[in-house]
Design a protein around this motif. Structure first.
Motif, PDB file in Angstrom:
ATOM      1  N   GLN A  60     -14.885  32.746 -20.454  1.00 57.09           N
ATOM      2  CA  GLN A  60     -15.487  31.421 -20.656  1.00 57.09           C
ATOM      3  C   GLN A  60     -15.190  30.910 -22.057  1.00 57.09           C
ATOM      4  O   GLN A  60     -14.951  29.714 -22.255  1.00 57.09           O
ATOM      5  N   SER A  61     -15.216  31.803 -23.029  1.00 55.58           N
ATOM      6  CA  SER A  61     -14.939  31.375 -24.407  1.00 55.58           C
ATOM      7  C   SER A  61     -13.523  30.831 -24.552  1.00 55.58           C
ATOM      8  O   SER A  61     -13.277  29.934 -25.378  1.00 55.58           O
ATOM      9  N   GLU A  77     -13.867  27.311 -23.424  1.00 64.34           N
ATOM     10  CA  GLU A  77     -14.593  26.546 -24.442  1.00 64.34           C
ATOM     11  C   GLU A  77     -13.678  26.194 -25.609  1.00 64.34           C
ATOM     12  O   GLU A  77     -13.698  25.067 -26.120  1.00 64.34           O
ATOM     13  N   ARG A  78     -12.871  27.149 -26.016  1.00 68.84           N
ATOM     14  CA  ARG A  78     -11.923  26.916 -27.115  1.00 68.84           C
ATOM     15  C   ARG A  78     -10.895  25.857 -26.721  1.00 68.84           C
ATOM     16  O   ARG A  78     -10.555  24.981 -27.520  1.00 68.84           O
ATOM     17  N   GLN A 117     -12.464  22.438 -26.826  1.00 71.27           N
ATOM     18  CA  GLN A 117     -12.689  22.071 -28.225  1.00 71.27           C
ATOM     19  C   GLN A 117     -11.397  21.547 -28.859  1.00 71.27           C
ATOM     20  O   GLN A 117     -11.382  20.493 -29.516  1.00 71.27           O
ATOM     21  N   GLU A 123     -15.245  19.032 -18.763  1.00 74.01           N
ATOM     22  CA  GLU A 123     -15.578  20.206 -19.573  1.00 74.01           C
ATOM     23  C   GLU A 123     -16.879  20.848 -19.086  1.00 74.01           C
ATOM     24  O   GLU A 123     -16.965  22.080 -18.937  1.00 74.01           O
ATOM     25  N   ILE A 144     -17.088  24.735 -17.743  1.00 74.30           N
ATOM     26  CA  ILE A 144     -17.845  25.723 -18.517  1.00 74.30           C
ATOM     27  C   ILE A 144     -19.061  26.235 -17.743  1.00 74.30           C
ATOM     28  O   ILE A 144     -19.322  27.438 -17.687  1.00 74.30           O
TER      29      ILE A 144
END
Length: 315
Positions: free
Chosen positions: A79-80, A83-84, A87, A136, A140
């Motif tokens: 998931q990170s 997220e990155r 971003q 997004e 996420i």
């Protein structure tokens, strides 16, 4: 030796999972089985963007590159990672591209595919900022459900097929055969075939980059081997195809003709690589016309793939 291997990636599978659950490109048993793993609210959001997230036969909506193909190419593991990505792509949409290239520059250079990630790519992205923010949340907030409730089961289902294919691919040396037939070099050390379980009945063998494709994991093994070989062909011939693609001789209204002729060229040459007719047909690309036409040209001494394609397009 250059190799072909299958792989299982959670991030790539997750992206196509979302499309399947929302009945975008895919509506199958998987869609119904796992529908509850994506909230109704988020299924409705995805449906709102259905046309813009749809793709088939070389055509794609304007969000497909940013929300499907490019992130699927990157092969996220968590998931990170997603997220990155969001971003950095939101920053890039506002003109701040440095971190984006620091993070993904190596992968971008290896991709060698259209669309090129250049100023035009980012200019188009700029107009999609609001849509990306909306999507997004979908990407996420549904990942944990996928990781916990879907991936463990689907991974086990796909692992057996992946192991079987890798054993067979080791023995075939398809890249070497295509290099011999085309006189071109395959410009990657490894060609990765990502198996995905969510895409039955929709677009299959989706190219994410020069060295990476997505295949439906539930297809028959022998068909998959033949079509993996086909995709080696479309990718090894990409250099001259992309030059022709951009050439003045290919007017916009002829792009569908170009795509069909190119796919059928790979089918024709694949019969030479395999030394038999492949276990698929491309009737959707008028193979009944193109294959005999290529055979006649080949019999008359036209052997270079680029010359075969030019001759067909000029006929």
């Amino acid at each position: 030796m250059k190799s072909i291997k299958t792989s299982l990636e959670i991030g790539t599978n997750y992206i196509f999972h979302l499309l399947s659950i929302a009945r975008i490109n895919y509506d199958n048993n998987y869609s119904h089985k796992y529908e509850s793993t994506v909230s109704e609210k988020h299924r409705e959001v995805l449906q709102k963007f259905k046309d813009r997230l749809s793709f088939a036969n070389g055509n794609a909506g304007d969000l497909v590159e940013y929300m499907v193909f490019f992130p699927a190419y990157l092969g996220f593991n968590s998931q990170s990672d997603f997220e990155r990505y969001f971003q950095l792509i939101k920053k890039a949409a506002q003109g701040r591209r440095e971190e984006f290239f620091q993070e993904y520059g190596t992968k971008i250079s290896e991709r060698k595919w259209l669309p090129e990630i250049d100023n035009k790519w980012f200019e188009a992205l700029h107009s999609m900022t609001e849509e990306i923010k909306i999507l997004e949340e979908v990407y996420i907030e549904n990942f944990t459900n996928y990781k916990d409730l879907v991936w463990p089961y689907e991974f086990l289902q796909m692992k057996e097929k992946s192991d079987e294919l890798n054993e067979k691919l080791k023995k075939l040396d398809l890249i070497k055969s295509w290099e011999k037939i085309t006189g071109s070099e395959f410009k990657a050390k490894e060609y990765e075939i990502v198996l995905v379980s969510a895409i039955e009945g929709g677009p299959n063998a989706n190219s994410l980059g020069y060295n990476k494709n997505v295949f439906f994991s539930g297809a028959k093994t022998n068909w998959m081997l033949d079509f993996i070989s086909h995709e080696v062909g479309t990718h090894i011939m990409a250099d001259f195809a992309l030059k022709l693609f951009k050439a003045p001789m290919i007017e916009p209204e002829r792009m569908a003709e170009f795509y069909s002729a190119y796919e059928c060229l790979s089918q024709f040459l694949n019969s030479l690589v395999l030394n038999r007719a492949p276990l698929y047909d491309l009737k959707c690309f008028r193979s009944e016309y193109y294959i005999p036409a290529y055979q006649e040209l080949y019999n008359n001494g036209v052997r270079k793939p680029e010359d075969l394609l030019k001759a067909i397009l000029n006929s």
